[in-house]
Design a protein around this motif. Structure first.
Motif, PDB file in Angstrom:
ATOM      1  N   UNK A 353       0.818  -1.214   0.000  1.00  0.00           N
ATOM      2  CA  UNK A 353       0.000   0.000   0.000  1.00  0.00           C
ATOM      3  C   UNK A 353       0.855   1.270   0.000  1.00  0.00           C
ATOM      4  N   UNK A 354       1.900   1.268   0.814  1.00  0.00           N
ATOM      5  CA  UNK A 354       2.663   2.488   1.023  1.00  0.00           C
ATOM      6  C   UNK A 354       4.103   2.350   0.568  1.00  0.00           C
ATOM      7  N   UNK A 356       7.392   3.428   2.582  1.00  0.00           N
ATOM      8  CA  UNK A 356       7.699   3.870   3.941  1.00  0.00           C
ATOM      9  C   UNK A 356       9.142   4.342   4.012  1.00  0.00           C
ATOM     10  N   UNK A 425      -0.724   4.753  -4.398  1.00  0.00           N
ATOM     11  CA  UNK A 425      -1.825   5.154  -5.252  1.00  0.00           C
ATOM     12  C   UNK A 425      -2.642   6.076  -4.376  1.00  0.00           C
TER      13      UNK A 425
ATOM     14  N   UNK C 128      -5.711   1.623  -4.282  1.00  0.00           N
ATOM     15  CA  UNK C 128      -4.904   2.194  -3.213  1.00  0.00           C
ATOM     16  C   UNK C 128      -4.497   1.145  -2.187  1.00  0.00           C
ATOM     17  N   UNK C 129      -5.409   0.250  -1.915  1.00  0.00           N
ATOM     18  CA  UNK C 129      -5.099  -0.753  -0.913  1.00  0.00           C
ATOM     19  C   UNK C 129      -4.176  -1.829  -1.444  1.00  0.00           C
ATOM     20  N   UNK C 156     -13.792   1.607   4.707  1.00  0.00           N
ATOM     21  CA  UNK C 156     -13.659   2.885   4.009  1.00  0.00           C
ATOM     22  C   UNK C 156     -14.699   3.033   2.915  1.00  0.00           C
ATOM     23  N   UNK C 178       1.980  -2.545  10.756  1.00  0.00           N
ATOM     24  CA  UNK C 178       2.238  -1.130  10.539  1.00  0.00           C
ATOM     25  C   UNK C 178       1.301  -0.591   9.485  1.00  0.00           C
ATOM     26  N   UNK C 179       1.181  -1.369   8.467  1.00  0.00           N
ATOM     27  CA  UNK C 179       0.330  -0.931   7.357  1.00  0.00           C
ATOM     28  C   UNK C 179      -1.095  -0.714   7.816  1.00  0.00           C
ATOM     29  N   UNK C 182      -1.328   2.421   9.798  1.00  0.00           N
ATOM     30  CA  UNK C 182      -1.233   3.599   8.928  1.00  0.00           C
ATOM     31  C   UNK C 182      -2.549   3.845   8.208  1.00  0.00           C
ATOM     32  N   UNK C 183      -3.135   2.762   7.726  1.00  0.00           N
ATOM     33  CA  UNK C 183      -4.404   2.908   7.017  1.00  0.00           C
ATOM     34  C   UNK C 183      -5.474   3.470   7.938  1.00  0.00           C
ATOM     35  N   UNK C 185      -5.037   5.319  10.492  1.00  0.00           N
ATOM     36  CA  UNK C 185      -4.772   6.730  10.722  1.00  0.00           C
ATOM     37  C   UNK C 185      -5.238   7.566   9.546  1.00  0.00           C
ATOM     38  N   UNK C 186      -5.024   7.037   8.351  1.00  0.00           N
ATOM     39  CA  UNK C 186      -5.494   7.730   7.166  1.00  0.00           C
ATOM     40  C   UNK C 186      -6.985   7.938   7.230  1.00  0.00           C
ATOM     41  N   UNK C 189      -7.568  10.881   9.309  1.00  0.00           N
ATOM     42  CA  UNK C 189      -7.183  12.173   8.753  1.00  0.00           C
ATOM     43  C   UNK C 189      -7.953  12.519   7.500  1.00  0.00           C
ATOM     44  N   UNK C 190      -8.030  11.580   6.575  1.00  0.00           N
ATOM     45  CA  UNK C 190      -8.635  11.888   5.289  1.00  0.00           C
ATOM     46  C   UNK C 190     -10.142  11.920   5.354  1.00  0.00           C
ATOM     47  N   UNK C 191     -10.709  10.973   6.031  1.00  0.00           N
ATOM     48  CA  UNK C 191     -12.150  10.807   5.948  1.00  0.00           C
ATOM     49  C   UNK C 191     -12.870  11.231   7.205  1.00  0.00           C
ATOM     50  N   UNK C 207       0.704   5.245  18.667  1.00  0.00           N
ATOM     51  CA  UNK C 207       0.277   5.992  17.499  1.00  0.00           C
ATOM     52  C   UNK C 207      -1.019   6.753  17.743  1.00  0.00           C
TER      53      UNK C 207
END
Lengths: 437, 848, 230
Positions: A353-354, A356, A425, C128-129, C156, C178-179, C182-183, C185-186, C189-191, C207
């Protein structure tokens, strides 16, 4: 995000409304009742007609039998014939009837009591039944519509509450069907309205805070500047001191400039006034650029900025200029907290996904309790560094504008670790910001 | 995916094997139901056709009509067809044959049971139809379209042209007097009291109610009882009601079994997916939506299974019937057996099929929808607190070591699952027992099952009172001739026919069955002999030759059949079961006396003579038969005593006044020839006709066609019966396999745990087998108990049609239980072997 | 406004001597857009709290208000519809319907609500995922990390106001974990979603914007973000 896109109400969707289902059931029951009624009616009516007609025939047979018994037997035989009457026979009979004035049009139905009764009966019973059924149907329909209108009215009242009095919606509905969707949208609308209002409040407060921050931050250097200029104007300083003072003033001015610029940058970022232009660019180059920006500082502190073994060809959508700035701030922070001769290691990896990016320093790290606060404006846990405490917040803002995440952790072996995650993406932009319609 | 409902289809596709098994179950059940319905209806339809064929298609008639009656009836609005028969003068032919030419009008030919086999019906008063066998006896030996001279209605001989030939009847062949028919001239037709009027009513008329009115016209009214009974118009509607109840019960049982199968399949499918349903609930699915999912699955399965089942049922039946007709069998002794397609049966089966599936899916749907969303959230570590009630009765399984104890605990722990599994086994066994019982009883009720079925020809000596003495002491046909006949292809057996004698048996009260007095109106006289009082029972004394005695072996209930022994000790074979009418007017089968092997029966041989001295001989019971192997299986009120030749001869000699030697002797007077199944009668027929020509004074009675029909009827019944039973067996087995297997598969983790703890695979296998066996045992027990109950109910219904004693279906019970145990045991092995191969850790870790 | 408002919440199992008090008079409020971690030892009542927040279970006492609605004042059917529109769940494992592929699993809540998903949006999301190549695969063909991502994608897709995650990283290695974080957290923030995560992993807790600490069914600490320090 989903869309209630199609305004057409297809049959399948129609069926999901609970009111339609209830109505259908009632109508089905009513229909069955009607059918049963009709069946019963036709059966009994035909029976009565049969009786009446047979009576008349019996009377005729009886009177015939008295005088002409053989004719009576013939008549009976004719009666019991089940075959279709032959057209010739009908024609012949009609002719005879006409001769004596007995045509269908001239014959008043009421003169034939059998038919008269039948017509009378049929008329009144059917009218009565029809009226009853229609009344029932009307009542049912009214019931259903009234319920629906009632729900709509409650929704309207609740929305009025919210719009005019800014109260939460009192009437909530969680149901399937069109009204449910309407209620849901209404509820979401009111929530969004309130959130928008709150956001506006927040923006106002933020503006106030920013102005306060700026004036606060500027107050001190301005004060020093004033003192120094006063001293210089007063001419009470010697040339050496004067040069010293001038240098200090320049420094303060630089500092003020940087402060203003950065604060403005930050403010604009947070106020969404700045747009990043995300393009597929080589990440390594951006990182290299950022390293370049900080190398003077690193050299002065004898700190090595080492780029670890990572994919040099990696392409990630990002705004190269801004991301470099964010990275630079991270590096700056790392360098400032590193011991003399220490190493700041930079690496990045690719996950589904990312992407890093990791920045590790060999400093003293910080107390984990402070971790959530380091990205807040003006937070400084140590007096190290020349910064004002804006570098990390700025970096975070930039990263978040990229749709990424910036986080910090304490390295178990010592020092700090910063993780910068960028989506490969970019996430779909939510349709509409809060303050945009 | 357009809507969440499509998930149902995914689930079905995912569980392909199980779905297919369930669909197969549905197909079989629906096929069975529609076949039963079709069969029952077709039987009724064809019985109707057949009765019309045998008895005539008229509803009722008048045996002593008047001309006025005829006129009134002609004008009656309710009368549809009116036919007249007027008997004629009997013409004597070569002894002992005679023929009577009767007059029948056009409608009469339609209504009376007159059946052409070749040619056409008479259309004028000169034309005649006669029975086939009569052709050889008529003056002039005419063939079809030939002419003959017989006495006309006025007594004077006139010439008739034979335009048609009727099928042979046994009755007329035996008695020698036959009927021929010519057209009644409407102009000269006069109805008098010798005539016969028959009629039908217009469709839609309530026949039952009209009979009274019609009887008022003329009280010599008689009804075509059998036809009216079948049409449901008879006063006694018992037959129809009984049929309806019986078929209704059978269909009901099959439906129950279907529901059980599908319920099991769905229940287990739901249990396997309980976590998924919980997950759906956390995502916000309402209980209604989950129920909807389960019902959609049910609909999909039914939509495939039910139509296929209907199709397979119909075509399967047609195929079987076609096969049978190809094999030359006349179905059910009827000339034409049509499988009539009744919409209401197909529609009804369709509706029942769907309804059964939905009914079966209802409870599992409710269970799925009531799962708490926390189920999904709780996940792996959920420990269900099971209510463990200490059962007071220790299970037998505890005796089987630790495996048995674990098995018993497992069963106790989950009573509901145990009950569900055993329920299906119970239903399967119940179904099998009831079907078996029903079909056996129906068979025995509708068929005369003894050796008479096979007899196709009879060669008889034509007896006349002045025959030579010499001929009487010699056997009819030498033993070599009999052997020759036996060697003909297709011949099953050749038996000698002998004279019968009657006597009275002296029976004391212990030997006499007291039920007879209670249930029937039979009255028996009493007499005294040797200072004791005895009841008098009429007894038939019959001679069997070795061939017949051989066949009697199959009917032996107790004792033995040894011709030498019989001869030596004056031994006899006894048939003491009779079929009298009981007080309600129904026939019942019951024993007349209670003799045992070794008892002695006292026969009073000169009972018809009013002599002072009673001539009583004792015969010893060497064997008891269930029924008479030849002749009618049961007498109405007499005992039957079967002897060998020496005994018979000596009995006759004991009372020569009762049995004058001019008539009574122990020589053969005729021969019965029995054919094998499917044998071609023609070569035998040809040979016998040859013998008739060669040996003077013999007559041939040809009932080959009739015999074939009767014989085949039994065969067909057997085919149908066992076909049905096999299908039921398959349904039941499917059920058991499905249940037991999924039961085990659901407990994979538990078994993995047991392995981890240290139980060997062998021990686990024993434990699972013990459970499987226990299911079978309990299931069998309840299945047999309920089977007894249901079969008794069925017996009550059937005995209202014809009485017979209740026999517990031991055979069926044993077969069914044995099969259930076997299937249960075997179906455990498969999944166990699969589990053996699977990785232990995978089992334990597996979440789904 | 507080998206989640918990007032005096209690839950006990069983009766009499075998009674277990899972939650004892817990109260807190969570505003919109916060990433909250709930920590505590096993048996501290974390999962129970989560279940009650999501309307999965019935409390023995107290209230749960979401977006101003009393969650347990609604009828069962209404609560189901509420869940469909406003709450998203992510479990430690077994999140997905085994017979549906990735795309269908993501769209499932929308389909339950009889709404047609925005194809373009879902497409983007899947991209994206990082699930684009696997979009037609069944869960049995995905790794643990991929399955969790699908679950997050589902959360989402219809943008519920709250996302409740029960040990989402428990079965994953650190990289995948981690991923996931992070998701999440997104998502915040985003939504602007509110995310409540149960975890025993202190890194995850680190976190979060806010950490609720449970012990023996009681809330013993609530470290929320303080104002800025100078």
């Amino acid at each position: 995000m989903e869309r209630i896109a199609d305004p057409k109400l297809e049959v399948a969707r129609l069926w999901r409304n609970p009111s339609i289902r209830r109505l259908s059931l009632s109508i089905a029951i009513l229909a069955i009742a009607v059918v049963i009624f009709i069946a019963l009616y036709s059966y009994f009516s035909a029976d009565k007609l049969k009786q009446d007609w047979l009576d008349k025939e019996a009377a005729m047979l009886g009177s015939l039998a008295q005088d002409h018994p053989e004719l009576a037997t013939d008549w009976l035989k004719q009666l019991s014939q089940a075959d279709e009457p032959s057209p010739e026979a009908i024609a012949e009979g009609r002719r005879i009837m006409e001769r004596y004035g007995m045509t269908p049009s001239a014959m008043e139905t009421s003169w034939l009591p059998v038919l008269g009764n039948y017509r009378f009966r049929t008329f009144w019973i059917l009218i009565g039944a029809a009226t009853t059924f229609i009344a029932l149907l009307t009542w049912l329909l009214f019931r259903v519509i009234r319920r629906q209108l009632g729900e709509i009215r409650s929704l309207a009242v609740a929305m009025e509450d919210t719009v005019k009095h800014n109260r939460p919606m009192a009437y909530r509905m969680y149901d399937e069907g069109e009204l449910g969707l309407l209620a849901n949208s209404a509820q979401e609308l009111t929530i969004r309205l309130r959130e928008t209002i709150e956001q506006l409040h927040r923006d106002k407060a933020f503006l106030k805070d920013t102005v306060a921050d700026i004036s606060h931050q500027l107050k001190t250097p301005l004060a020093s500047l004033m003192i120094y200029i006063d001293l210089l104007q007063a001419g009470q300083a010697d040339a050496e001191h004067a040069a010293e003072f001038l240098r200090t003033c320049k420094r303060e001015l630089d500092r003020m400039e940087w402060l203003t610029l950065t604060l403005l940058k930050l403010a604009r970022l947070e106020a969404d006034a700045l747009q990043m232009s995300l393009r597929d660019t080589n990440l390594a180059e951006t990182i290299q650029h950022a390293v370049h920006l900080i190398s003077p500082l690193a050299v002065s502190k004898k700190v090595t900025l080492r780029i670890e073994d990572s994919d040099r060809g990696l392409i990630v959508p990002h705004d190269s200029h801004w991301l470099a700035e964010a990275l630079a701030n991270l590096f700056k922070n790392a360098v400032e907290h590193s011991p003399i001769g220490g190493t700041v290691s930079i690496s990045w990896e690719n996950t589904p996904v990312f992407v890093r990016v990791q920045v590790k320093d060999q400093g003293n790290g910080i107390d984990p309790r402070h971790l959530p606060h380091i990205f807040k404006k003006f937070y400084r846990n140590s007096s190290e560094g020349s910064g004002v405490g804006l570098g990390l917040p700025l970096a975070k803002s930039i990263v978040e504008k990229h749709g990424g995440v910036l986080s910090a952790a304490v390295n178990p072996i010592g020092g700090m670790m910063f993780h910068l995650s960028l989506p490969q993406h970019p996430f779909p932009v939510p349709s509409g910001e809060l303050t945009e319609l | 995916m357009r809507s969440y409902g499509a998930m149902a289809g995914r689930y079905l596709k995912h569980q392909r094997r199980k779905s297919i098994l369930t669909i197969v179950g549905i197909i079989l059940s629906v096929a069975l139901i529609s076949s039963l319905g079709t069969m029952g209806q077709a039987l009724k339809d064809n019985l109707l056709l057949d009765t019309k064929h045998k008895e005539g298609s008229f509803y009722f008639g008048y045996s002593k009509p008047t001309p006025e009656l005829y006129d009134t009836l002609k004008n009656n609005v309710l009368v549809d067809q009116l036919g007249v028969y007027r008997p004629g003068i009997t013409t004597s032919l070569e002894k002992p044959y005679s023929v009577e030419v009767g007059h029948v009008d056009e409608n009469g030919f339609k209504l009376l049971p007159i059946h052409l086999s070749e040619g056409r019906l008479p259309q004028s008063t000169d034309e005649l139809v006669v029975e086939t066998w009569l052709l050889d006896r008529l003056p002039g030996l005419p063939q079809l379209n030939g002419t003959t001279e017989l006495d006309g209605p006025d007594g004077k001989p006139r010439s008739y042209r034979i335009v048609g030939v009727l099928s042979n009847e046994k009755r007329s062949q035996l008695s020698g007097s036959s009927k021929a028919y010519t057209l009644a001239d409407p102009a000269t037709l006069t109805v008098n009291s010798q005539s016969l009027i028959v009629l039908t009513l217009k469709p839609g008329v309530d026949i039952n109610r009209q009979i009274e009115a019609f009887t008022k016209l003329n009280d010599s009214l008689f009804t075509n009882e059998q036809l009216l009974a079948l049409m449901g118009e008879a006063a006694d509607n018992g037959l129809n009601k009984a049929l309806a109840i019986i078929f209704g019960t059978l269909i009901g049982l099959v439906v129950l079994s279907t529901i059980a199968v599908i319920y099991n399949a769905f229940h287990i499918a739901v249990l396997e997916r309980i976590r998924q349903f919980g997950l759906l609930r956390t995502l916000g699915a309402t209980p209604g939506q989950i129920r909807n999912l389960v019902f959609r699955e049910a609909t999909a399965l039914a939509a495939v299974g039910v139509p296929l089942g209907l199709a397979i049922g119909w075509f399967g039946m047609s195929f079987v019937l076609w096969l049978m007709t190809q094999g030359g069998l006349k179905i059910m002794m009827m000339d034409q057996f049509h499988l009539t397609f009744h919409w209401w049966i197909m529609g009804g089966s369709f509706v029942i099929g769907f309804a059964a599936v939905y009914l079966a899916a209802w409870l599992p749907a409710r269970k799925a929808s009531s799962v708490s969303p926390v189920e999904a959230a709780k996940g792996a570590g959920s420990i269900v607190r099971e209510s463990y009630r200490r059962s007071r009765i220790p299970s037998l399984l505890n005796l089987a070591g630790v495996e048995g104890r674990m098995a018993s605990n497992n069963i106790r722990r989950n009573r509901t699952k145990f009950r569900i599994t055993t329920f299906s086994i119970v239903i399967s066994i119940l179904l099998f027992i009831v079907f078996h019982y029903f079909t056996q009883q129906a068979l025995s009720m509708t068929t005369t099952t003894n050796e008479d079925d096979r007899i196709a020809f009879q060669l008889n000596q034509i007896s006349s009172s002045e025959s030579d003495q010499s001929r009487q002491s010699a056997d009819f046909l030498t033993d070599e001739m009999m052997q020759e006949l036996r060697r003909l292809p297709g011949v099953h057996g050749v038996y000698g026919t002998y004279r019968n004698a009657t006597a009275q048996a002296l029976v004391n009260d212990q030997e006499f069955n007291s039920d007879i007095a209670k249930q029937t109106d039979m009255e028996n006289q009493q007499t005294e002999w040797d200072e004791k009082t005895y009841k008098l029972l009429a007894t038939r004394i019959v001679l069997y030759d070795d061939a017949r005695l051989q066949e009697a072996q199959n009917y032996l209930q107790s004792g033995s059949i040894d011709p030498d022994l019989l001869a030596g000790e004056d031994g006899v074979l006894l048939v003491q079961t009779i079929k009298p009418y009981n007080r309600n007017g129904k026939k019942v089968i019951m024993p007349l006396t209670g003799y045992k092997v070794g008892d002695k029966i006292k026969l009073w041989l000169n009972s018809d003579q009013d002599s002072e001295k009673k001539l009583v001989r004792e015969v010893k019971v060497a064997g008891i038969l269930t029924q008479s192997p030849f002749g009618s299986p049961y007498e109405g009120s007499m005992l039957t005593v079967i002897t060998a030749k020496p005994t018979f001869a000596s009995l006759l000699e004991t009372a020569p006044e009762q049995y004058p030697p001019s008539f009574y002797h122990a020589s053969r007077i005729g021969v019965d020839i029995a054919l094998k199944d499917q044998a071609d009668a023609q070569p035998v027929r040809v040979k016998l006709q040859e013998m008739v020509r060669e040996i003077p004074g013999t007559s041939l009675i040809d009932i080959a066609e009739e015999q074939k029909g009767t014989r085949n009827f039994n065969l067909q019944m057997q085919i149908f019966v066992y076909g049905f039973l096999i299908i039921i067996g398959v349904i039941g087995s499917l059920n058991i396999i499905n249940t037991v297997q999924t039961n085990l598969l659901l407990r994979r983790r538990e078994i993995g745990l047991l392995q981890a703890v240290g139980m060997t695979m062998g021990q686990i296998r024993r434990m699972a087998s013990a459970e499987g066996l226990w299911f079978g045992v309990i299931g069998s027990f309840w299945g047999i108990v309920l089977g007894f109950g249901c079969s008794y109910l069925l017996y009550l219904q059937l005995s209202s049609v014809q009485g017979f004693p209740y026999e517990f279906p031991w055979q069926a019970s044993l077969i069914a239980s044995g099969a259930a145990l076997l299937v249960g045991l075997l179906s455990v092995q498969g999944p166990l072997r699969r589990m053996e191969k699977a990785n232990l850790l995978e089992e334990l870790r597996e979440e789904a | 406004m507080n998206v989640i408002s918990v007032d005096g919440l209690s839950k006990s199992y069983g009766t009499g001597t075998t009674q277990v008090k899972a939650l004892h008079d817990v109260s807190f409020s969570i505003p919109q857009g916060q990433f909250v971690a709930v920590v505590g030892a096993s048996g501290s009542g974390k999962s129970t709290l989560l279940h009650l927040l999501g309307g999965l279970d019935k409390p023995s006492g107290g209230y749960v208000h979401i977006d101003g609605d009393n969650l347990y004042g609604l009828k069962e059917k209404e609560r189901a519809v509420f869940r469909r529109r406003k709450i998203g769940f992510i479990f430690q494992s077994y999140n997905l319907i085994p017979v549906l592929n990735v795309e269908e699993n993501i769209q499932l809540p929308l389909l339950l609500d009889h709404r047609q998903p925005d194809k373009a949006y879902i497409n983007d999301l899947i991209h994206t995922l990082g699930l684009h190549e696997r979009r037609k695969h069944l869960p049995s063909e995905l790794s643990g990390g991929q399955q969790q991502r699908v679950a997050i994608g589902r959360a989402l897709a219809y943008r519920p106001a709250i996302v409740l995650a029960d040990e989402p990283t428990g079965n994953l290695d650190s990289a995948n974990g981690r991923e996931v974080i992070d998701l999440l957290k997104l998502a915040v923030h985003q939504y602007h979603q509110t995310v409540v995560v149960i975890t025993h992993d202190m890194n995850v807790a680190a976190e979060a914007d806010r950490v609720l600490n449970l012990q023996d069914g009681k809330l013993i600490s609530d470290t929320s973000s303080q104002g800025r320090l100078v």
